[in-house]
Design an enzyme around this catalytic site. Structure first.
Site, PDB file in Angstrom:
ATOM      1  N   TYR A  62       5.384  -1.541  -3.413  1.00 61.82           N
ATOM      2  CA  TYR A  62       5.031  -0.126  -3.428  1.00 61.82           C
ATOM      3  C   TYR A  62       5.875   0.630  -2.387  1.00 61.82           C
ATOM      4  O   TYR A  62       5.995   0.185  -1.237  1.00 61.82           O
ATOM      5  CB  TYR A  62       3.525   0.026  -3.147  1.00 61.82           C
ATOM      6  CG  TYR A  62       3.117   1.458  -2.933  1.00 61.82           C
ATOM      7  CD1 TYR A  62       3.403   2.432  -3.890  1.00 61.82           C
ATOM      8  CD2 TYR A  62       2.477   1.860  -1.770  1.00 61.82           C
ATOM      9  CE1 TYR A  62       3.057   3.748  -3.695  1.00 61.82           C
ATOM     10  CE2 TYR A  62       2.121   3.186  -1.569  1.00 61.82           C
ATOM     11  CZ  TYR A  62       2.423   4.127  -2.535  1.00 61.82           C
ATOM     12  OH  TYR A  62       2.084   5.443  -2.334  1.00 61.82           O
TER      13      TYR A  62
ATOM     14  N   ASP B 281      -1.114  -8.459  -1.408  1.00 61.25           N
ATOM     15  CA  ASP B 281      -1.622  -7.180  -1.908  1.00 61.25           C
ATOM     16  C   ASP B 281      -2.073  -7.434  -3.349  1.00 61.25           C
ATOM     17  O   ASP B 281      -1.246  -7.634  -4.246  1.00 61.25           O
ATOM     18  CB  ASP B 281      -0.498  -6.132  -1.828  1.00 61.25           C
ATOM     19  CG  ASP B 281      -0.953  -4.754  -2.277  1.00 61.25           C
ATOM     20  OD1 ASP B 281      -1.894  -4.667  -3.078  1.00 61.25           O
ATOM     21  OD2 ASP B 281      -0.332  -3.757  -1.846  1.00 61.25           O
TER      22      ASP B 281
HETATM   23  O1  P1T Z   1      -2.484   4.957  -1.730  1.00 57.86           O
HETATM   24  P1  P1T Z   1      -3.178   3.976  -0.848  1.00 57.86           P
HETATM   25  O2  P1T Z   1      -4.616   3.802  -1.135  1.00 57.86           O
HETATM   26  O3  P1T Z   1      -2.876   4.195   0.610  1.00 57.86           O
HETATM   27  O4  P1T Z   1      -2.551   2.517  -1.217  1.00 57.86           O
HETATM   28  C1  P1T Z   1      -1.209   2.195  -1.022  1.00 57.86           C
HETATM   29  C2  P1T Z   1      -0.786   1.131  -1.994  1.00 57.86           C
HETATM   30  C3  P1T Z   1      -0.702  -0.179  -1.570  1.00 57.86           C
HETATM   31  N1  P1T Z   1      -0.354  -1.184  -2.411  1.00 57.86           N
HETATM   32  C4  P1T Z   1      -0.089  -0.941  -3.708  1.00 57.86           C
HETATM   33  C5  P1T Z   1       0.302  -2.078  -4.615  1.00 57.86           C
HETATM   34  C6  P1T Z   1      -0.167   0.364  -4.202  1.00 57.86           C
HETATM   35  O5  P1T Z   1       0.100   0.557  -5.502  1.00 57.86           O
HETATM   36  C7  P1T Z   1      -0.512   1.431  -3.333  1.00 57.86           C
HETATM   37  C8  P1T Z   1      -0.576   2.833  -3.801  1.00 57.86           C
HETATM   38  N2  P1T Z   1       0.159   3.073  -4.971  1.00 57.86           N
HETATM   39  C9  P1T Z   1       0.287   4.260  -5.597  1.00 57.86           C
HETATM   40  C10 P1T Z   1      -0.240   5.413  -5.162  1.00 57.86           C
HETATM   41  C11 P1T Z   1       1.076   4.215  -6.849  1.00 57.86           C
HETATM   42  O6  P1T Z   1       1.027   5.165  -7.671  1.00 57.86           O
HETATM   43  O7  P1T Z   1       1.765   3.204  -7.070  1.00 57.86           O
END
Ligand code: P1T
Length: 381
Positions: free
Chosen positions: A98, A170
């Site tokens: 991400y 993750d």
């Molecule tokens: O957005 P948040 O709750 O802080 O999470 C971050 C995050 C961490 N790990 C993964 C695999 C993620 O997909 C995300 C957040 N991703 C998005 C907002 C997206 O559209 O891919």
């Protein structure tokens, strides 16, 4: 207890004061004490709140872990893990992750003297070669965002455990319904609970689950000392979301399978990335470590034309063009300019995040409506 029962009852108790079946939203910042330090288990809501505790217990139950922690966002949860490290430490991570995680690592933590290596995990030799005395953490996403690569968690754990290196997974894309990294030997499971765990696109939240007591104490200390917690209302909403996780995930997977097969045969599509397809390079590993293949998929249109990808996402009607994923409603995104824009073009293109890549978060609507939507949008290019 089986997963579907745990989603509803795992580590949950009825409220002791009233018998309320759902924990009340304890909208309070502080708690009365009889005498300094004499209280009923809660002192101050940064340190602990009963609604958040109920959720943290549910997180732990679903991931087959002992200790759960909830944070104000997924990135806040990752940030807490990074705070276990000190200057000079090294982290090995995937080169397909991400964009916000990449940004946190390179723009915040490199400044504090932590060194990151971003590699492909297809060949574990590359991982072994990079490990040295300073390596303290391996951070992986599987499936990865947005390329849906699958990393063999057990193979990574095997290498890491020989060197006493922490492995964090993750698990946002898979959810515990599909994959249990702690059971495979990982030390930390992380979630953007904003996604499937919450499930309704109405909360931003993060989660960590661990088994080791010492590690949990360090993380609880960081959670309280740094303070990136989530509020009681959000805790309640995610707890409510969790109760249907298994039912939602089943439908997400079914719909994604139908859409992946449809797109794979479509003449205007170059490539479909979904780990359930036999043509996916990591299909065998996915089959080994996941119960199903998830609701996320990416595809590229033929010719690598950004303009075509843009037209498709602009013309989808049921799939909403938006950041995020994992809610009941279908979303589409253009990673190169949206979720992964913070990764330099040369870096992202190496992993396949080209200008023609489109990412779908397949929702739980009627799948024939979703196919019709894709059909009409693809007709435009
Ligand atoms: O957005 P948040 O709750 O802080 O999470 C971050 C995050 C961490 N790990 C993964 C695999 C993620 O997909 C995300 C957040 N991703 C998005 C907002 C997206 O559209 O891919």
């Amino acid at each position: 207890m089986k997963f579907n029962t745990k989603a509803i009852h795992g580590n949950q108790k009825h409220d002791p004061s009233t018998g309320a079946v759902m924990p009340p939203i304890y909208q309070t910042s502080t708690y009365a004490q009889k005498s300094p330090g004499q209280h009923k288990g809660f002192e101050y809501s940064r340190t602990g709140n009963p609604t958040r505790s109920a959720l943290e217990n549910a997180f732990a139950s679903l991931e087959n872990g002992k200790f759960g922690l909830a944070f104000g966002s997924g990135l806040a949860a990752i940030d807490a893990v990074m705070k276990l490290l000190k200057p000079g430490d090294e982290v090995i991570s995937t080169n397909d992750l991400y964009g916000g995680t990449y940004r946190l690592f390179t723009k915040i933590y490199e400044k504090f003297g932590i060194k990151f290596h971003f590699i492909g995990f297809r060949n574990t030799n590359t991982l072994s070669k990079l490990i040295n005395k300073k390596t303290k953490l391996i951070w992986i996403e599987t499936p990865t965002n947005p390329m849906l690569n699958i990393i063999d968690i057990e193979a990574v754990v095997k290498i890491a455990s020989q060197h006493k290196i922490l492995v964090a997974v993750d698990n946002t894309f898979a959810t515990p319904y599909l994959q249990l990294p702690l059971d495979m030997g990982a030390d930390i499971v992380m979630h953007s609970a904003t996604k499937y765990l919450g499930g309704h696109s109405d909360v931003v939240m993060g989660a960590l689950v661990v088994n080791d007591k010492d590690l949990s104490e360090k993380l609880y200390f960081i959670q309280n000392a740094s303070g990136a917690i989530c509020g009681p209302m959000d805790s309640f909403l995610v707890l409510r979301g969790l109760k249907t996780l298994h039912v939602r995930m089943q439908r997400h997977c079914e719909n994604a399978a139908i859409i992946a097969n449809y797109l794979e045969k479509h003449p205007k599509i170059e490539k479909v990335y979904w780990p359930g397809l036999k043509t996916h390079p990591n299909h065998k590993i996915a089959k080994k470590q996941m119960n199903d293949f998830g609701g996320m998929l990416s595809f590229s249109t033929k010719g690598n034309y950004k303009v075509d990808a843009m037209k498709v996402v602009e013309n989808l009607k049921i799939f909403t063009l938006a950041e995020s994923l994992g809610g009941v409603e279908s979303l589409c995104g253009h990673p190169a300019t949206m979720t992964h824009a913070s990764i330099p073009k040369e870096e992202r293109e190496k992993t396949g995040v080209t200008d023609s890549l489109i990412r779908l978060s397949v929702g739980i609507e009627d799948v024939s409506d979703l196919i019709d939507d894709l059909e009409q949008a693809l007709m435009i290019i």
